[in-house]
Every structure is written in structure tokens, then in C-alpha cells.
Design a protein around this motif. Sequence first.
Motif, short mmCIF file in Angstrom:
data_model
loop_
_atom_site.label_atom_id
_atom_site.label_comp_id
_atom_site.label_asym_id
_atom_site.label_seq_id
_atom_site.Cartn_x
_atom_site.Cartn_y
_atom_site.Cartn_z
N VAL A 15 34.90 10.36 26.44
CA VAL A 15 35.87 10.16 25.36
C VAL A 15 36.57 8.83 25.61
CG1 VAL A 15 37.92 11.07 24.22
CG2 VAL A 15 36.20 12.64 25.12
N VAL A 16 36.53 7.96 24.61
CA VAL A 16 37.12 6.63 24.73
C VAL A 16 38.16 6.45 23.63
CG1 VAL A 16 36.71 4.15 24.88
CG2 VAL A 16 34.93 5.76 25.61
N ASN A 17 39.39 6.14 24.00
CA ASN A 17 40.46 5.88 23.04
C ASN A 17 40.63 4.38 22.88
OD1 ASN A 17 41.68 8.59 22.33
ND2 ASN A 17 41.68 8.69 24.57
N ILE A 18 40.47 3.90 21.64
CA ILE A 18 40.41 2.47 21.34
C ILE A 18 41.51 2.11 20.36
CG2 ILE A 18 38.93 0.63 20.45
CD1 ILE A 18 36.53 2.50 21.07
N GLU A 19 42.13 0.96 20.58
CA GLU A 19 43.12 0.42 19.65
C GLU A 19 42.62 -0.92 19.14
OE1 GLU A 19 46.01 1.71 18.65
OE2 GLU A 19 46.05 3.47 19.98
N GLY A 20 42.93 -1.23 17.87
CA GLY A 20 42.52 -2.50 17.28
C GLY A 20 43.63 -3.10 16.44
N ARG A 21 43.85 -4.40 16.59
CA ARG A 21 44.82 -5.14 15.79
C ARG A 21 44.13 -6.38 15.24
NH1 ARG A 21 46.77 -1.02 16.81
NH2 ARG A 21 48.83 -0.48 17.68
N PHE A 22 44.23 -6.60 13.92
CA PHE A 22 43.46 -7.67 13.29
C PHE A 22 44.30 -8.41 12.26
CE2 PHE A 22 40.82 -3.98 14.20
CZ PHE A 22 39.84 -4.51 15.01
N VAL A 23 43.85 -9.64 11.96
CA VAL A 23 44.24 -10.36 10.75
C VAL A 23 42.98 -10.42 9.90
CG1 VAL A 23 45.06 -12.52 9.76
CG2 VAL A 23 46.03 -11.69 11.93
N ASN A 24 42.98 -9.72 8.76
CA ASN A 24 41.75 -9.56 7.99
C ASN A 24 41.46 -10.75 7.09
OD1 ASN A 24 43.49 -9.24 5.80
ND2 ASN A 24 43.37 -7.01 5.85
N GLU A 25 40.44 -10.60 6.24
CA GLU A 25 40.02 -11.70 5.38
C GLU A 25 41.10 -12.11 4.38
OE1 GLU A 25 36.32 -10.79 3.53
OE2 GLU A 25 35.28 -10.39 5.42
N GLU A 26 41.98 -11.17 4.02
CA GLU A 26 43.08 -11.48 3.09
C GLU A 26 44.29 -12.05 3.83
OE1 GLU A 26 41.44 -8.47 3.01
OE2 GLU A 26 40.18 -9.16 1.34
N LYS A 27 44.12 -12.31 5.13
CA LYS A 27 45.19 -12.84 5.98
C LYS A 27 46.35 -11.87 6.13
CE LYS A 27 42.63 -16.42 6.23
NZ LYS A 27 41.72 -16.54 7.38
N ASN A 28 46.03 -10.57 6.02
CA ASN A 28 47.02 -9.53 6.25
C ASN A 28 46.74 -8.86 7.59
OD1 ASN A 28 48.24 -9.86 3.68
ND2 ASN A 28 46.63 -8.63 2.73
N ARG A 29 47.78 -8.29 8.17
CA ARG A 29 47.61 -7.57 9.43
C ARG A 29 47.10 -6.16 9.16
NH1 ARG A 29 49.82 -10.27 13.67
NH2 ARG A 29 51.25 -11.99 13.16
N ALA A 30 46.20 -5.71 10.00
CA ALA A 30 45.63 -4.37 9.87
C ALA A 30 45.45 -3.77 11.26
CB ALA A 30 44.30 -4.42 9.12
N SER A 31 45.68 -2.47 11.36
CA SER A 31 45.60 -1.79 12.65
C SER A 31 44.79 -0.51 12.53
CB SER A 31 47.00 -1.47 13.18
OG SER A 31 47.80 -2.63 13.27
N ALA A 185 40.04 6.38 28.84
CA ALA A 185 38.68 6.93 28.77
C ALA A 185 38.53 7.96 29.88
CB ALA A 185 37.64 5.82 28.91
N TYR A 186 37.83 9.03 29.57
CA TYR A 186 37.65 10.11 30.54
C TYR A 186 36.42 10.92 30.16
CZ TYR A 186 40.39 12.29 26.80
OH TYR A 186 40.85 12.69 25.57
N PRO A 187 35.88 11.70 31.09
CA PRO A 187 34.68 12.49 30.78
C PRO A 187 34.94 13.50 29.67
CG PRO A 187 35.06 12.40 33.15
CD PRO A 187 36.28 11.83 32.50
N ALA A 188 33.95 13.71 28.82
CA ALA A 188 34.10 14.65 27.71
C ALA A 188 34.38 16.05 28.21
CB ALA A 188 32.85 14.64 26.85
N GLN A 189 33.94 16.37 29.42
CA GLN A 189 34.16 17.70 29.99
C GLN A 189 35.65 18.00 30.14
OE1 GLN A 189 31.86 19.91 30.43
NE2 GLN A 189 33.11 21.50 31.42
N ALA A 190 36.47 16.95 30.25
CA ALA A 190 37.91 17.16 30.43
C ALA A 190 38.54 17.82 29.21
CB ALA A 190 38.60 15.82 30.70
N LEU A 191 37.91 17.71 28.05
CA LEU A 191 38.44 18.35 26.86
C LEU A 191 38.41 19.87 26.99
CD1 LEU A 191 36.75 16.19 24.06
CD2 LEU A 191 39.16 16.17 24.72
N LYS A 192 37.49 20.39 27.80
CA LYS A 192 37.36 21.83 27.98
C LYS A 192 38.27 22.36 29.09
CE LYS A 192 32.50 21.74 26.57
NZ LYS A 192 31.10 22.08 26.97
#
Length: 236
Positions: A15-31, A185-192
Motif C-alpha cells: 500500500v503506497v500513499n501518494i501526494e501530488g501538487r501541480f500547476v496545470n495547463e490552465e496555470k491553476n494549482r491542483a492537488s 508505504a507498508y505491506p498490504a498484509q498490514a491492512l488485515k
Amino acid sequence: MPKNCPHLLTNSSIVVNIEGRFVNEEKNRASVSVEWRHHNETLDTFFVNLYDGHSFAFITSGSYRYMEIGDSKIKRQLGLHHLKETIGKTPLRLDDLELLANGYFKCPDSTRSTSPNVFATSNSMMWWSLVIDSLPKPGKAVMHGASRSRYFALSNWKSYANEELPTLVNVASSNYGGNIWIRSAYPAQALKTDPLLKSIKSKILFPVPKLFGKIAMEGERKIPLILKLNKKLLGE
């Protein structure tokens, strides 16, 4: 016709937890935040949370895929052509999730070059190839597609659940840019084996009395306290 040779970022159920911060094509911020549950022998699931749009789950097995939208979990079946769609207002595509989950690349991994660092995509609606500078921990990568190329800078590789993953990824094109990083991030087994579940005591289920059960004729019958109090009050 070339066969498919999957190349995965991770070969473990993780299981991987990901964050993203961008300036898109319209020059607006998106997360966006994504919880990616990668499994070797079952469906991959991406729980996508958008800060400026509807959240959804993207589920893929490679041969078929669908979305569950919102809390109502309305299912939407997806074809390959739907993978061109962007994820909210970010520059990321559903195609990116599909490649992460299933690693669709052709065998041998080459477009016009014999270099082992050139990977030709298979079934991708957006990208023709992925080119990296080195293996197994690339520092730079570029994805070539039908419209524009996308450039990556990968840094701070660390071990998560015995898998080497880049902590920070800078992504840029001619009209957008941003950063993606791994929060955990951690092994999927941890969910159980959620430690919070261990603190919840199981309910004690008392036997339900039978409607025509045998009534004991000997010994003292135990009367509930509330009945004893009522009896005393009525006696007064």
C-alpha cells in the motif's frame, strides 16, 4: 505481434500513499492524494481524493477496469479509450494509474533502440515509450507521447516494506509542472492486522431463552433487581 512484458515499480503486495501538487495547463494549482493498493494476484485499487472535485476509486485487473464514484460507489465501466481522461484538474491521467498497476510494456523493451533503458508501452492511450537514464534506481526519466513529452526527476530512493521507491518525483512538461511524493508505504498484509481492531472487545452474546424451555422446579429463582424494587413499592 510483440508480447507484453510487465515491468512494475514494485513486485510486492504493498500500500503506497501518494501526494501530488501541480500547476496545470490552465496555470491553476491542483492537488490530489492517492492510496494505491497493489496486489500481485488480485485487482489493483487506487483511492483518489481530489481537493477540488469528486473523489473516486479506480480498480483495474489489466483486462478490465472500472471506477467507483463518491460515497454511493456508482460503478462506471471503463474501456482503454477512457484512460486518456485526466484525474480531476491535475495533469495526471488514468493511463498513469494503469501503467503503475500493470506495467504494460512490449517485449523486447525497445522502440527504435536496443538500449535496455528504453521501454515501449503497450495498450497505453497516451504514451509511446518510457526512457530512463539508469537501472535499477533512475534519477531521470522521460515519457514520449502523441502530443508532448513529460520529464521526471526522481530522488531520495528509500526502502519501504523491502521495496526501493523514490521519495520525491518532480514532473514537468512544456505547459505544466509539479511534485509527487510518497507519504507512507507498508505491506498490504498490514491492512488485515490493524492494531485498532485489537482494542475492540467482542460482544458477549447471552443465550436466548427458549420459548418452551424446561423450568427448574428446585432451587431459588433469581429475580432481576428492577423486579424486586417494583415488588417492594407495590407492597407499600
